[in-house]
Design a protein around this motif. Structure first.
Motif, short mmCIF file in Angstrom:
data_model
loop_
_atom_site.label_atom_id
_atom_site.label_comp_id
_atom_site.label_asym_id
_atom_site.label_seq_id
_atom_site.Cartn_x
_atom_site.Cartn_y
_atom_site.Cartn_z
N GLU A 1 0.80 -1.23 0.00
CA GLU A 1 0.00 0.00 0.00
C GLU A 1 0.83 1.28 0.00
OE1 GLU A 1 -2.48 -0.22 3.51
OE2 GLU A 1 -0.78 0.12 4.84
N THR A 2 1.94 1.29 0.72
CA THR A 2 2.72 2.53 0.82
C THR A 2 3.33 2.93 -0.51
OG1 THR A 2 4.67 1.32 1.56
CG2 THR A 2 3.25 2.24 3.27
N VAL B 1 -5.98 3.30 -5.11
CA VAL B 1 -6.60 2.15 -4.46
C VAL B 1 -6.71 1.00 -5.45
CG1 VAL B 1 -8.68 1.28 -3.32
CG2 VAL B 1 -7.87 3.59 -2.82
N MET B 2 -7.20 1.30 -6.66
CA MET B 2 -7.36 0.27 -7.68
C MET B 2 -6.02 -0.38 -8.02
SD MET B 2 -9.30 -1.52 -9.60
CE MET B 2 -10.87 -0.73 -9.86
N ARG B 3 -4.99 0.41 -8.15
CA ARG B 3 -3.67 -0.16 -8.49
C ARG B 3 -3.18 -1.13 -7.42
NH1 ARG B 3 -2.79 5.14 -10.51
NH2 ARG B 3 -1.79 5.78 -8.55
N VAL B 4 -3.36 -0.79 -6.15
CA VAL B 4 -2.94 -1.70 -5.09
C VAL B 4 -3.71 -3.01 -5.17
CG1 VAL B 4 -2.82 -2.09 -2.60
CG2 VAL B 4 -2.18 0.13 -3.53
N HIS B 5 -5.03 -2.92 -5.28
CA HIS B 5 -5.84 -4.14 -5.35
C HIS B 5 -5.47 -4.99 -6.58
CE1 HIS B 5 -8.35 -3.76 -1.90
NE2 HIS B 5 -9.06 -2.73 -2.34
N GLU B 6 -5.25 -4.34 -7.70
CA GLU B 6 -4.87 -5.09 -8.91
C GLU B 6 -3.54 -5.81 -8.71
OE1 GLU B 6 -5.03 -2.13 -11.98
OE2 GLU B 6 -7.16 -2.51 -12.36
N ARG B 7 -2.57 -5.09 -8.17
CA ARG B 7 -1.25 -5.69 -7.94
C ARG B 7 -1.31 -6.81 -6.92
NH1 ARG B 7 2.54 -1.18 -6.23
NH2 ARG B 7 3.98 -2.92 -6.10
N ALA B 8 -2.21 -6.71 -5.95
CA ALA B 8 -2.35 -7.74 -4.92
C ALA B 8 -3.14 -8.94 -5.42
CB ALA B 8 -3.00 -7.15 -3.67
N GLY B 9 -3.74 -8.82 -6.61
CA GLY B 9 -4.42 -9.97 -7.21
C GLY B 9 -5.92 -10.03 -7.02
N HIS B 10 -6.52 -8.95 -6.55
CA HIS B 10 -7.98 -8.94 -6.37
C HIS B 10 -8.53 -7.54 -6.67
CE1 HIS B 10 -5.88 -8.66 -2.45
NE2 HIS B 10 -6.60 -7.57 -2.34
N PRO B 11 -8.64 -7.21 -7.96
CA PRO B 11 -9.12 -5.88 -8.34
C PRO B 11 -10.53 -5.59 -7.81
CG PRO B 11 -8.84 -7.28 -10.28
CD PRO B 11 -8.38 -8.06 -9.10
N ALA B 12 -10.75 -4.35 -7.44
CA ALA B 12 -12.06 -3.93 -6.95
C ALA B 12 -13.01 -3.74 -8.12
CB ALA B 12 -11.93 -2.63 -6.16
N ASP B 13 -14.28 -4.06 -7.90
CA ASP B 13 -15.31 -3.85 -8.92
C ASP B 13 -15.88 -2.45 -8.86
OD1 ASP B 13 -15.49 -6.60 -10.07
OD2 ASP B 13 -15.97 -7.09 -7.99
N GLU B 14 -15.84 -1.85 -7.67
CA GLU B 14 -16.35 -0.48 -7.48
C GLU B 14 -15.45 0.22 -6.47
OE1 GLU B 14 -20.47 -0.37 -6.17
OE2 GLU B 14 -20.74 -2.40 -6.95
N ILE B 15 -15.27 1.52 -6.66
CA ILE B 15 -14.59 2.34 -5.66
C ILE B 15 -15.39 3.62 -5.51
CG2 ILE B 15 -12.49 3.58 -5.03
CD1 ILE B 15 -10.90 1.60 -6.66
#
Length: 82
Positions: free
Chosen positions: A30-31, A61-75
């Motif tokens: 995240e950092t 936020v989206m970039r972190v979730h994508e890189r962690a392997g679980h992209p968000a559907d909504e933000i």
């Protein structure tokens, strides 16, 4: 910094351990995007997962979730809280 609530769909049956692992994966990077994930919630029945974060933008936020392997559907921005 702004607050954001993001939503992940389709995670029916998620366990407490899986939620914790996904949250740890986000927190590990995240950092690099200037994000701070504050909390995560899940409903295994519906498959909905929610994450609350502070971030410079929804895109960060989206970039972190994508890189962690679980992209968000909504933000969603959370402009007002009590």
């Amino acid at each position: 910094m702004a607050e954001f609530m993001d939503v992940h769909h389709g995670m029916r049956g998620i366990t407490d351990e899986q939620l914790q692992e996904a949250h740890r994966a986000d927190r590990a990077i995240e950092t690099e995007e200037g994000v701070r994930f504050k909390r995560a919630w899940a409903d295994p029945q519906s498959g909905e997962v929610y994450c609350l974060s502070e971030a410079p933008s929804a895109e960060a936020v989206m970039r972190v979730h994508e890189r962690a392997g679980h992209p968000a559907d909504e933000i969603h921005a959370v402009p007002l809280t009590t």
